[in-house]
Design a protein around this motif. Structure first.
Motif, PDB file in Angstrom:
ATOM      1  N   ARG A 114       1.992  -4.972   8.011  1.00 12.04           N
ATOM      2  CA  ARG A 114       2.061  -4.215   6.756  1.00 12.04           C
ATOM      3  C   ARG A 114       3.416  -4.363   6.096  1.00 12.04           C
ATOM      4  O   ARG A 114       3.504  -4.499   4.873  1.00 12.04           O
ATOM      5  N   LEU A 122       4.155  -5.782   2.429  1.00  9.02           N
ATOM      6  CA  LEU A 122       4.855  -4.987   1.430  1.00  9.02           C
ATOM      7  C   LEU A 122       6.019  -5.774   0.833  1.00  9.02           C
ATOM      8  O   LEU A 122       6.213  -5.778  -0.392  1.00  9.02           O
ATOM      9  N   VAL A 154      10.889   2.349  -6.717  1.00  5.06           N
ATOM     10  CA  VAL A 154      10.252   3.571  -6.216  1.00  5.06           C
ATOM     11  C   VAL A 154       8.963   3.258  -5.476  1.00  5.06           C
ATOM     12  O   VAL A 154       8.637   3.928  -4.492  1.00  5.06           O
ATOM     13  N   THR A 155       8.246   2.211  -5.904  1.00  2.00           N
ATOM     14  CA  THR A 155       7.009   1.882  -5.193  1.00  2.00           C
ATOM     15  C   THR A 155       7.298   1.473  -3.755  1.00  2.00           C
ATOM     16  O   THR A 155       6.601   1.891  -2.824  1.00  2.00           O
ATOM     17  N   LEU A 199       8.120   4.452  -1.746  1.00  7.08           N
ATOM     18  CA  LEU A 199       6.878   5.190  -1.530  1.00  7.08           C
ATOM     19  C   LEU A 199       6.066   4.599  -0.393  1.00  7.08           C
ATOM     20  O   LEU A 199       5.626   5.299   0.534  1.00  7.08           O
ATOM     21  N   PHE A 200       5.858   3.268  -0.443  1.00  8.01           N
ATOM     22  CA  PHE A 200       5.058   2.619   0.590  1.00  8.01           C
ATOM     23  C   PHE A 200       5.701   2.778   1.954  1.00  8.01           C
ATOM     24  O   PHE A 200       5.032   3.019   2.955  1.00  8.01           O
ATOM     25  N   GLY A 206       5.018   5.968   3.408  1.00  7.00           N
ATOM     26  CA  GLY A 206       3.627   6.111   3.833  1.00  7.00           C
ATOM     27  C   GLY A 206       3.315   5.345   5.103  1.00  7.00           C
ATOM     28  O   GLY A 206       2.483   5.773   5.908  1.00  7.00           O
ATOM     29  N   LEU A 207       3.994   4.229   5.298  1.00  4.62           N
ATOM     30  CA  LEU A 207       3.693   3.356   6.434  1.00  4.62           C
ATOM     31  C   LEU A 207       3.710   4.105   7.758  1.00  4.62           C
ATOM     32  O   LEU A 207       2.939   3.826   8.662  1.00  4.62           O
ATOM     33  N   TRP A 261       2.681   6.828   8.722  1.00  2.14           N
ATOM     34  CA  TRP A 261       1.526   7.618   9.135  1.00  2.14           C
ATOM     35  C   TRP A 261       0.280   6.774   9.391  1.00  2.14           C
ATOM     36  O   TRP A 261      -0.776   7.312   9.672  1.00  2.14           O
ATOM     37  N   LEU A 291       7.802  11.563  -4.147  1.00  2.00           N
ATOM     38  CA  LEU A 291       8.459  10.969  -2.999  1.00  2.00           C
ATOM     39  C   LEU A 291       9.007  12.015  -2.045  1.00  2.00           C
ATOM     40  O   LEU A 291       8.932  11.843  -0.829  1.00  2.00           O
ATOM     41  N   LEU A 325       6.356  13.559   0.138  1.00  2.00           N
ATOM     42  CA  LEU A 325       5.969  12.645   1.210  1.00  2.00           C
ATOM     43  C   LEU A 325       7.049  12.631   2.292  1.00  2.00           C
ATOM     44  O   LEU A 325       6.758  12.639   3.500  1.00  2.00           O
TER      45      LEU A 325
END
Lengths: 114, 988
Positions: free
Chosen positions: B630, B634, B666-667, B670-671, B674-675, B677, B944, B947
């Protein structure tokens, strides 16, 4: 230029479509991002490809499409970029919630039955 | 008084009554009565004007773009109906005060009753057909709520649902009919429509229009074959039955038929459909009514048959018949409402409505008995009562109808037969209940009701008598002004008198009386001994069963279709979306062939080719790696994003490049957040799935290839063809002179398309809040709670966010000190840069979007380097407030132009000269852009940080799990419940 842009759109869209159809949430997420790049570039290119003709009106240069590139698709894409970010974030959080509830990362919330 | 206010009063009263305490019976009823009086008085004051033949109207603009106004239009007919609705409403309100038991929630009853009164008034005084349909549906809704008033009863719920399904479906058809009618006439105004009868009747769409409108009217008035809902609606409290289901709401159907009589009637279709439905309903209703054991059931079928009579009269295409119909509407309302109220009294006093158990009540309740018997007489058409007069008119019309010979012969027979049945069922009510041997098994010991419960009945019966004895004196003028608009302004000759000489109608009446009485005398005991509810000859025909069966069949069909056509699987849904999109796009090439044009090409450079070689390779790489690697995927994705960004900059879109760059940052953050979890992947497919999976992969690969190629071809075609005229030159030309800025893209965002931008930032704010809300309920998976190995690898001596400090009082050396200091230094710089971007946005690349993103990135950098605890202990960011404030500023800027009488979001540019800064260019759009800026900052941070907070919560969680474990181990624990409580919250 036109040819390269078109190919780029095609490759990104193809990769996006492939990923969107995969069963894992992260794949779908990456796929959607690729698709949105492709679509943004597509909409942007609908205007006109021009180098050094940014739509910023300069004194003495008549304001028409010959001297400036098309501002309409640009303003459409600008908001699309920001909204695209927001929806990606929402989707990411949704898939995290799904992961918390189902324990897995299959898009349907459960692994496929045999 | 304003007529619109008149229409609003009941609704205001309804809202007010709903606020009263549940059991405030007296307060609610007196308030409702006041409302009814407040409607009756101004209506009465209108009488002089109405009686002079004038039409009172008042209009208020509604949807000007569609040419729709809210029109209150009161002519004689509407006035009569409005008076009927409001006066009957007042009587029912008084009656219900004594009918409802103290346990019933009286305020809900009165609130709904007033709401219904308003809706019904709205139907009758609408001067606009769309508005009429709106109020029409509203009456259906209030009727639904009132039938289901005792919602703990199954029959009430079922009856309410059935009534609503039938009448609301009819209402939908009516809407279609009205739209067609408006299309034919060219206006929805009643005045225009009423004047366009000839055009409508000659139009090819007339049969369809008529059919749809009749569907609405016949369902509402419970006409065959839609009559079955009315008997089941009798589960409502009796005042509701008296008001809605005999006097007013069911009359809405015949009201509409009469209202549109000048427009729609006069054709063969009208005669056969309306007249046919009317005569069948008349006969069937009165026949079935004879066999009812429940008093309310008898009255319900009698109502159906009387509505059939009115429908038949309207269907006869004769002006005199229409006058008779109007007259019968008035008469039926008075005698039937009084009968319902009498039944309510009997039910209230004896505890039953079963005619087999009720006997000899006249001895116990002489006054109520007298009133009910007189009203029954009116229902049966006994001379000297009002029902007789309109019935005579009806008989006369059936005798003088001119149509096919067999219609001319059969219609008087059918009328007489229905009258015979009416005599029988009236006798069953008037004689069987009040006379005979003393009743033995009554649930309650009956006596006369309280005085005020009887007053409404007395008044109504008095009306029956007065109209019956002195018709011309009492009701002549009213009938004339009410019937005049129905027949289109030319009132035919008629005479309201009790005695017209010995003629055919009188003979028919006498025959009906005699035969009816004979039948009753012969069969009275048999009626009384009947056990089942069935009706001879019609046993197999049961409307309710048909209705239930068809509903069940529709539900089954829907379920089956959902099973076969629908799916819960996302992949197949997406596949279909893509397939259909691709197929549509391909099909469109049949219309406009996909071929290249000869627009002047832009020369390509090797650097650009290289850029996209890398970009394309990364896109493919991301697709390939997204399953197992992943982080790699990314990274590759962000390279693609950079390539897009560079392309924007290359091709004269600096604003896009800036925004894309900031969003890219920012993306990625963000990713990355999230990774953490996502579950670990094992590089192995299950063998049982592999065949199917392989097939699917091949299929998807081909589809991806096709779509990619197609889109590339489409894009190439677009890029090489000559573009048609676009609206873009307008923006270029007007940006500086009218928008006051040289950066056309930004001027478009904050000025030309500002409304659109307002919508977009609203979406942004909503997404931020949605994410926040979703994550509040987030439950991290069990295996992800523990701190990852990488984070545990930091030295024990340093303190950072993610390790739990053993002793909070002891300060530990910080983590990543040098980057942290640099990042902190960067914050004010980034703030100034963001402000600079924001300020120059109107004239140079920049603007609120990118400025907001830059500031958020600066804040995020603090989070990343110093940790959440550190930042939040020192900075109060409160992103939700940023979103709210930003939206408020943007909205207020937009509304400001409304104050100066300009359209929403008009920009004004001011030029201010300041001592040091010289001339400053200050458009109001700058404030709008400030709003955009704040929303972007707020939403990005909210997304953000909420999260990021998950890691902390998970850590707290693992801490509390540890604690609860220790607590369980050591016996004398202190806080086990709390720990377990939180444990339960997160893990279960």
């Amino acid at each position: 230029m036109e040819f390269v842009i078109s190919l780029a759109i095609g490759v990104m869209a193809g990769a996006g479509v492939w990923l969107v159809l995969r069963p894992r949430t992260f794949q779908v997420l990456i796929g959607l991002s690729l698709l949105s790049y492709a679509v943004n570039l597509f909409i942007f290119s609908v205007g006109s490809l021009a180098i050094d003709k940014a739509p910023i009106v300069k004194p003495g240069l008549a304001a028409n499409l010959l001297n400036y590139s098309d501002p309409l698709p640009q303003s459409l894409v600008l908001t699309a970029i920001v909204i695209g970010f927001a929806t990606t974030a929402l989707f990411l959080v949704l898939l995290l919630a799904l992961r918390g509830l189902s324990g897995g990362d299959h898009v349907d919330g459960e692994e496929e039955k045999h | 008084m304003s007529l619109l206010l008149l229409l609003l009063i009941p609704f205001i009263g309804s809202a007010f009554a709903a606020q009263l305490p549940t059991s405030a019976r007296n307060l609610a009823s007196s308030c409702a009565a006041l409302v009814a009086i407040a409607v009756i008085v101004p209506l009465t004051l209108l009488y002089p004007e109405i009686s002079a033949g004038n039409v009172v109207t008042e209009r208020r603009t509604w949807i000007p773009s569609l040419g729709l106004d809210i029109v209150v239009r009161i002519d004689g007919f509407a006035w009569m109906f409005a008076m009927l609705v409001s006066c009957m409403g007042l009587l029912v309100i008084i009656y219900a005060r004594y009918y409802l038991s103290p346990q019933d929630p009286a305020t809900r009853f009165y609130s709904l009753l007033l709401g219904f009164m308003g809706a019904m008034l709205g139907v009758v005084v609408s001067g606009n057909l769309i508005q009429l349909v709106l109020f029409w549906e509203l009456t259906s809704i209030f009727s639904f709520l009132l039938i289901g008033y005792w919602y703990h009863r199954k029959d009430a719920r079922a009856g309410a649902r059935m009534a609503f399904t039938v009448t609301a479906t009819g209402g939908l058809a009516l809407l279609g009919g009205v739209l067609l009618l408006g299309h034919i006439v060219g206006s929805f105004e009643l005045d225009v429509v009423l004047a366009a009868g000839d055009v409508v009747r000659a139009h090819p769409l007339y049969p369809l229009t008529l059919g749809l409108i009749l569907l609405g009217a016949l369902t509402k008035s419970a006409q065959f074959p839609f009559h079955f809902w009315l008997p089941h609606a009798m589960a409502a409290p009796t005042p509701v039955s008296a008001y809605l289901h005999s006097a007013t709401m069911v009359k809405a159907g015949v009201f509409l038929l009469a209202r549109l009589w000048p427009v729609l009637s006069g054709t063969e279709e009208w005669f056969w459909i309306v007249g046919g439905a009317g005569v069948i309903t008349l006969l069937m209703g009165s026949y079935v009514a004879m066999f009812q054991n429940d008093l309310k059931g008898l009255l319900a079928y009698s109502t159906i048959s009387h509505l059939g009579l009115i429908t038949l009269l309207l269907g006869l295409n004769s002006k005199l018949a229409a006058v008779a119909a109007v007259f019968h509407m008035m008469n039926h309302a008075t005698f039937k409402a009084s009968l319902f109220m009498s039944v309510g009294i009997i039910d209230h006093e004896t505890g039953t409505r079963d005619m087999r158990r009720l006997d000899d009540l006249f001895r116990i309740m002489p006054i109520t008995g007298t009133l009910a018997i007189v009203a029954c007489g009116a229902m049966a058409g006994v001379p000297m009562l009002n029902g007789f007069l309109s019935k005579e008119m009806f008989f006369a019309e059936t005798v003088f109808v001119s149509s096919h010979p067999w219609v001319e012969n059969l219609l008087p027979l059918a009328a007489t037969l229905a009258a015979v049945f009416a005599v029988v069922y009236s006798l069953r009510f008037g004689h069987d209940v009040f006379f005979g041997p003393p009743a033995r098994d009554l649930p309650r010991q009956p006596h006369e009701p309280t005085y005020w419960m009887r007053v409404p009945v007395e008044l109504l019966v008095l009306v029956c008598l007065v109209v019956g004895v002195l018709p011309a004196w009492s009701v002549g003028a009213l009938l004339a002004i009410a019937a005049d608009p129905v027949v289109g302004g030319n009132l035919p000759e008629y005479s309201l008198a009790v005695w017209h000489g010995f003629n055919a109608p009188l003979v028919m009446s006498l025959v009906a009386m005699v035969i009816g009485t004979v039948i009753y005398v012969v069969f009275a005991m048999r009626f009384k001994q009947r056990r089942g509810p069935g009706v001879p000859l019609l046993q197999s025909w049961n409307g309710k069963r048909l209705f239930d069966r068809s509903l069940a069949a529709i539900t089954r069909l829907a379920r089956r279709q959902q099973r076969t056509l629908g799916t819960n699987r996302l992949q197949s849904q997406l596949l279909w979306i893509l397939l259909i999109t691709a197929a549509t796009a391909t099909a469109s090439t049949l219309i406009v062939p996909l071929e290249w044009g000869d627009r002047e090409r832009v020369a390509v450079t090797p650097e650009f080719i290289l850029l996209w070689l890398i970009g394309a390779a990364c896109a493919i790489g991301a697709a390939w790696q997204a399953k197992f690697h992943r982080l790699a995927a990314l990274t590759l994705l962000s390279v693609v994003g950079l390539a897009v960004c560079i392309t924007f900059a290359w091709l004269s879109a600096p604003d896009l490049a800036l925004t894309q760059l900031a969003v890219e940052v920012v993306t990625v953050v963000l990713f990355l957040l999230g990774l953490r979890w996502l579950p670990k992947r094992v590089e192995q497919d299950e063998p049982a799935l592999s065949l199917r999976v392989q097939w699917r992969r091949r299929r998807d690969f081909i589809l991806a290839l096709l779509i990619g190629t197609g889109l590339a071809a489409l894009s190439y075609a677009l890029l090489t063809r000559n573009a048609p005229l676009s609206i873009s030159p307008f923006f270029l030309e007007h940006a500086l002179p009218e928008g006051g800025g040289t950066n056309v893209v930004n001027v478009m965002l904050v000025d030309f398309r500002a409304f659109d931008t307002l919508g977009e930032i609203t979406v942004l704010g909503i997404v931020g809040l949605a994410v926040f809300a979703l994550l509040r309920r987030f439950r991290p998976p069990r295996e992800a709670i523990n701190i990852p190995d990488q984070q545990n690898a930091t030295a024990d001596k340093v303190g950072h966010d993610l390790t739990r400090q053993a002793d909070p009082s002891k300060a530990l050396p910080a983590y990543l000190v040098v980057p942290a200091v640099l990042t902190r230094l960067l914050l004010p710089v980034a703030g100034v840069f963001a402000f600079y971007l924001y300020l120059r946005g109107h004239n140079e690349p920049g603007g609120g979007f990118v400025a907001g993103l830059v500031l958020s990135i600066a804040y995020l950098a603090q989070y990343i380097v110093s940790g959440t605890h550190w930042v939040e202990a020192r900075l109060k960011l409160n992103p939700k407030r940023w979103i709210a404030l930003g939206l408020l500023i943007a909205l207020c800027t937009g509304l400001g132009s409304l104050l100066l009488d300009y359209p929403f979001l008009t920009t004004h540019t001011a030029h201010v000269t300041l001592p040091v800064l010289d001339e400053i260019h200050l458009p109001s759009a700058a404030f709008f852009d400030l709003g955009v800026f704040m929303v972007v900052v707020g939403a990005t941070l909210l997304l953000l940080t909420s999260l990021a907070h998950q890691s902390l919560r998970a850590q707290r969680q693992s801490a509390s799990t540890d604690e609860s474990n220790t607590a369980k181990n050591t016996v004398n624990n202190t806080t086990p419940t709390e720990a377990e409580g939180s444990n339960h919250r997160w893990n279960s």
